[in-house]
Motif scaffolding. Structure first.
Motif: not given
Lengths: 139, 139
Positions: A22, B124, B136
């Motif tokens: 992430r 992403r 994300t």
């Protein structure tokens, strides 16, 4: 111009962290640069390919206006600062190994991105003719 | 695999020849590579960013199937040779200073371009959250 406060952590040696994690940890090359692909947020046209160092990337994320590293001038480059054709960034994405970014932008001013005055830097197609690679204008 | 017969002339020092001339003279970098941006010829989606040396570029022009230089494996890379997801090149264009190419391709097989199994490597988005650059999934 204010110094950026955004810092990037060094990339993980763990491939799955890089690909599925992430945290954005851009993989700058030996010259401290990553590749930036710039498209028109409206119709997806490829406008240009440029390079960013950490400062340019941080400035872009902080301001929403595209900044690059000019390899020819060795300086931070706020694209359109003199021409008025600023690039307003709608989204930034990165690829699996985080060594490239895609910027979807809306170009201000009269809309030219290429320094030749054209909308896109990619204005010529490559073809092989009589065994030689030649160029023809595509727009 | 047969050796390529296509040769590229060295880039002109004359900027106008580079920008407006009819001969394709790719400007390979210090490592002998140019940047290749690869999009889907159908809907324009950015699929990947890769690199080509002279051999990969010549093979691509000669065969119509995308070839790259794998920097991690230090070898010529016919993308999709094992997976079946070959990239059939519909057009190649280059930018003003001829140090990047755009390939518009149709992907064979089940259509994945990214080695993670996704259609595109750019899966992403980057955002700043609480002062940190985070990722994300966008697809």
């Amino acid at each position: 111009m204010q110094a950026s406060e955004l810092r990037f952590a060094p990339p993980s040696a763990d491939k799955s962290a890089l690909e599925e994690g992430r945290l954005f940890t851009p993989r700058f090359d030996a010259n401290g640069l990553i590749t930036a692909v710039v498209t028109d947020a409206g119709d997806g046209t490829l406008l240009m390919v440029a390079h960013m160092n950490a400062e340019a990337l941080a400035k872009t994320l902080e301001t929403g206006i595209a900044h690059y590293w000019s390899r020819s001038r060795s300086s931070l480059w706020k694209k359109g600062e003199t021409s008025g054709n600023l690039q307003h960034v709608e989204s930034i994405s990165t690829d699996c190994d985080q060594d490239a970014v895609l910027l979807k932008v809306r170009v201000g001013g009269e809309g030219a991105t290429c320094h030749t005055g054209r909308r896109s830097c990619f204005y010529r197609n490559v073809k092989v003719e009589d065994g030689r690679p030649i160029l023809t204008e595509n727009g």
